[in-house]
Motif scaffolding. Sequence first.
Motif, mmCIF file in Angstrom:
data_model
loop_
_atom_site.group_PDB
_atom_site.id
_atom_site.type_symbol
_atom_site.label_atom_id
_atom_site.label_comp_id
_atom_site.label_asym_id
_atom_site.label_seq_id
_atom_site.Cartn_x
_atom_site.Cartn_y
_atom_site.Cartn_z
ATOM 1 N N LEU A 118 2.731 30.533 9.366
ATOM 2 C CA LEU A 118 1.979 30.200 8.159
ATOM 3 C C LEU A 118 2.771 29.234 7.271
ATOM 4 N N ILE A 119 4.071 29.468 7.145
ATOM 5 C CA ILE A 119 4.895 28.540 6.367
ATOM 6 C C ILE A 119 5.016 27.205 7.084
ATOM 7 N N ASP A 120 5.084 27.234 8.409
ATOM 8 C CA ASP A 120 5.069 25.979 9.170
ATOM 9 C C ASP A 120 3.809 25.176 8.860
ATOM 10 N N ASP A 121 2.670 25.881 8.758
ATOM 11 C CA ASP A 121 1.407 25.217 8.435
ATOM 12 C C ASP A 121 1.460 24.575 7.057
ATOM 13 N N VAL A 122 2.098 25.253 6.116
ATOM 14 C CA VAL A 122 2.265 24.691 4.770
ATOM 15 C C VAL A 122 3.156 23.460 4.822
ATOM 16 N N LEU A 123 4.273 23.570 5.536
ATOM 17 C CA LEU A 123 5.233 22.469 5.592
ATOM 18 C C LEU A 123 4.672 21.241 6.289
ATOM 19 N N ASP A 124 3.667 21.442 7.133
ATOM 20 C CA ASP A 124 3.044 20.289 7.787
ATOM 21 C C ASP A 124 2.362 19.389 6.756
ATOM 22 N N PHE A 125 1.993 19.984 5.621
ATOM 23 C CA PHE A 125 1.376 19.205 4.546
ATOM 24 C C PHE A 125 2.372 18.824 3.448
ATOM 25 N N THR A 126 3.371 19.674 3.227
ATOM 26 C CA THR A 126 4.266 19.434 2.082
ATOM 27 C C THR A 126 5.640 18.931 2.483
ATOM 28 N N ARG B 77 -6.692 25.878 -3.691
ATOM 29 C CA ARG B 77 -5.543 26.772 -3.691
ATOM 30 C C ARG B 77 -5.118 27.094 -2.254
ATOM 31 N N GLY B 78 -5.455 26.182 -1.342
ATOM 32 C CA GLY B 78 -5.187 26.413 0.076
ATOM 33 C C GLY B 78 -3.721 26.631 0.392
ATOM 34 N N ILE B 79 -2.861 25.793 -0.180
ATOM 35 C CA ILE B 79 -1.423 25.930 0.052
ATOM 36 C C ILE B 79 -0.917 27.240 -0.534
ATOM 37 N N GLN B 80 -1.333 27.536 -1.765
ATOM 38 C CA GLN B 80 -0.879 28.758 -2.429
ATOM 39 C C GLN B 80 -1.338 30.013 -1.681
ATOM 40 N N LYS B 81 -2.604 30.017 -1.252
ATOM 41 C CA LYS B 81 -3.123 31.189 -0.546
ATOM 42 C C LYS B 81 -2.430 31.379 0.800
ATOM 43 N N THR B 82 -2.074 30.287 1.442
ATOM 44 C CA THR B 82 -1.352 30.399 2.709
ATOM 45 C C THR B 82 0.031 30.986 2.479
ATOM 46 N N ARG B 83 0.697 30.547 1.429
ATOM 47 C CA ARG B 83 2.007 31.126 1.089
ATOM 48 C C ARG B 83 1.868 32.615 0.769
ATOM 49 N N GLU B 84 0.809 32.981 0.066
ATOM 50 C CA GLU B 84 0.597 34.387 -0.280
ATOM 51 C C GLU B 84 0.369 35.234 0.974
ATOM 52 N N LEU B 85 -0.377 34.675 1.935
ATOM 53 C CA LEU B 85 -0.614 35.402 3.184
ATOM 54 C C LEU B 85 0.693 35.540 3.960
ATOM 55 N N SER C 62 5.034 14.670 9.452
ATOM 56 C CA SER C 62 4.149 15.491 8.635
ATOM 57 C C SER C 62 2.699 15.173 8.979
ATOM 58 N N LEU C 63 1.804 16.096 8.665
ATOM 59 C CA LEU C 63 0.370 15.979 8.955
ATOM 60 C C LEU C 63 0.104 15.937 10.458
ATOM 61 N N THR C 64 1.049 16.451 11.235
ATOM 62 C CA THR C 64 0.895 16.434 12.685
ATOM 63 C C THR C 64 -0.351 17.183 13.133
ATOM 64 N N ASP C 65 -0.554 18.374 12.566
ATOM 65 C CA ASP C 65 -1.659 19.207 13.026
ATOM 66 C C ASP C 65 -3.013 18.586 12.732
ATOM 67 N N ILE C 66 -3.241 18.204 11.501
ATOM 68 C CA ILE C 66 -4.555 17.694 11.123
ATOM 69 C C ILE C 66 -4.858 16.382 11.843
ATOM 70 N N ILE D 74 13.894 34.585 3.850
ATOM 71 C CA ILE D 74 14.335 33.242 4.247
ATOM 72 C C ILE D 74 13.190 32.482 4.910
ATOM 73 N N VAL D 75 12.434 33.187 5.737
ATOM 74 C CA VAL D 75 11.318 32.570 6.451
ATOM 75 C C VAL D 75 10.275 32.003 5.497
ATOM 76 N N ILE D 76 9.981 32.728 4.422
ATOM 77 C CA ILE D 76 8.885 32.282 3.533
ATOM 78 C C ILE D 76 9.366 31.352 2.419
ATOM 79 N N THR D 77 10.684 31.193 2.271
ATOM 80 C CA THR D 77 11.192 30.282 1.228
ATOM 81 C C THR D 77 11.813 29.020 1.795
ATOM 82 N N ARG D 78 11.818 28.893 3.112
ATOM 83 C CA ARG D 78 12.452 27.720 3.728
ATOM 84 C C ARG D 78 11.663 26.448 3.444
ATOM 85 N N ASN D 79 12.332 25.323 3.587
ATOM 86 C CA ASN D 79 11.657 24.043 3.395
ATOM 87 C C ASN D 79 11.767 23.145 4.636
ATOM 88 N N LYS D 80 12.149 23.776 5.749
ATOM 89 C CA LYS D 80 12.202 23.007 7.006
ATOM 90 C C LYS D 80 12.114 23.956 8.177
#
Length: 321
Positions: free
Chosen positions: A205-213, A271-279, A223-227, A315-321
Amino acid sequence: MVVATVPNLASAAEYFFQIGVEGKRFRPTVLLLMATALNVHVPEPPPSPWGDTSTTDLRNRQQSLAAITEMMHVASLLHDDVLDDAETRRGIGSLNIVMGNKLSVLAGDFLLSRACVALASLKNTEVVSLMATAVEHLVTGETMQLTTSSEKRCGMEYYMQKTYYKTASLISNSCKSIALLAGQSAEVAMLAFEYGKNLGLAFQLIDDVLDFTGTSASLGKGSLTDIQHGIVTAPILFAADEFPQLLEILDQGFDNPENVDTALEYLSKSRGIQKTRELAMKHADLAAQAIDSLPETDDEVVRKSRRALVELTQIVITRNK
């Protein structure tokens, strides 16, 4: 374990095991911590016809399982890169670009075969069955991603099932296998499984967020590899809940660059990014709860490993890479 007699195959199979491009070694780290966290108060096993069953032998077998898991993971990456026509992986040219699709596929097959040989040497049929199931899930998840209908790929339940197959099954079944090798009870083995499952889901889920951010430099891939490959992930699905008109764009696909831009506009307003982080945080919490539910122990080494496993969920949910 990765030894090939043909030089080109050896180079291909070892490509992502070289120093500097070996990745995070996330899965082996988790498994070795899990091994220490569970290797306590286990009854002495009965004499084995296969030889030594000492603590040293147990640790060696668990280390082998960690290596097997990483080999299976890397094999899946090699195959995925061919399917996705990927150009980079871990900050360098992907193997399919450097050595070609055929050799990349063969290298993945070779790694899987070597993993199977090593797995058989553990002489535990339940562990073999679990790890075989994980490989089956890798294939199932990739197939779901490739062949899904538009309606299904826009459903969160389908997405989470695919994500479990593609990412979380390998680590969850590996964690359970670590427990079984240690002779732990079915209840403890299931807690290990739940930890791996929820940690794996949080990681993806965090990987999915990082693909956008994220950036190409920090992620080791564009970045944006998935979409751009038409893969719909959690942030976009959550955005579509807020903006149903996005569903029409998803139905059309992303072959048209304008559709990618439109989807990103809706995502930025949602709130897609935020909701993904929450999940992801929810699954990280479930993973931590699994560790906290393990039988109590006074062994400080075991307790330290368990604390590390819990810290890893953050660590998994706060990483940036």
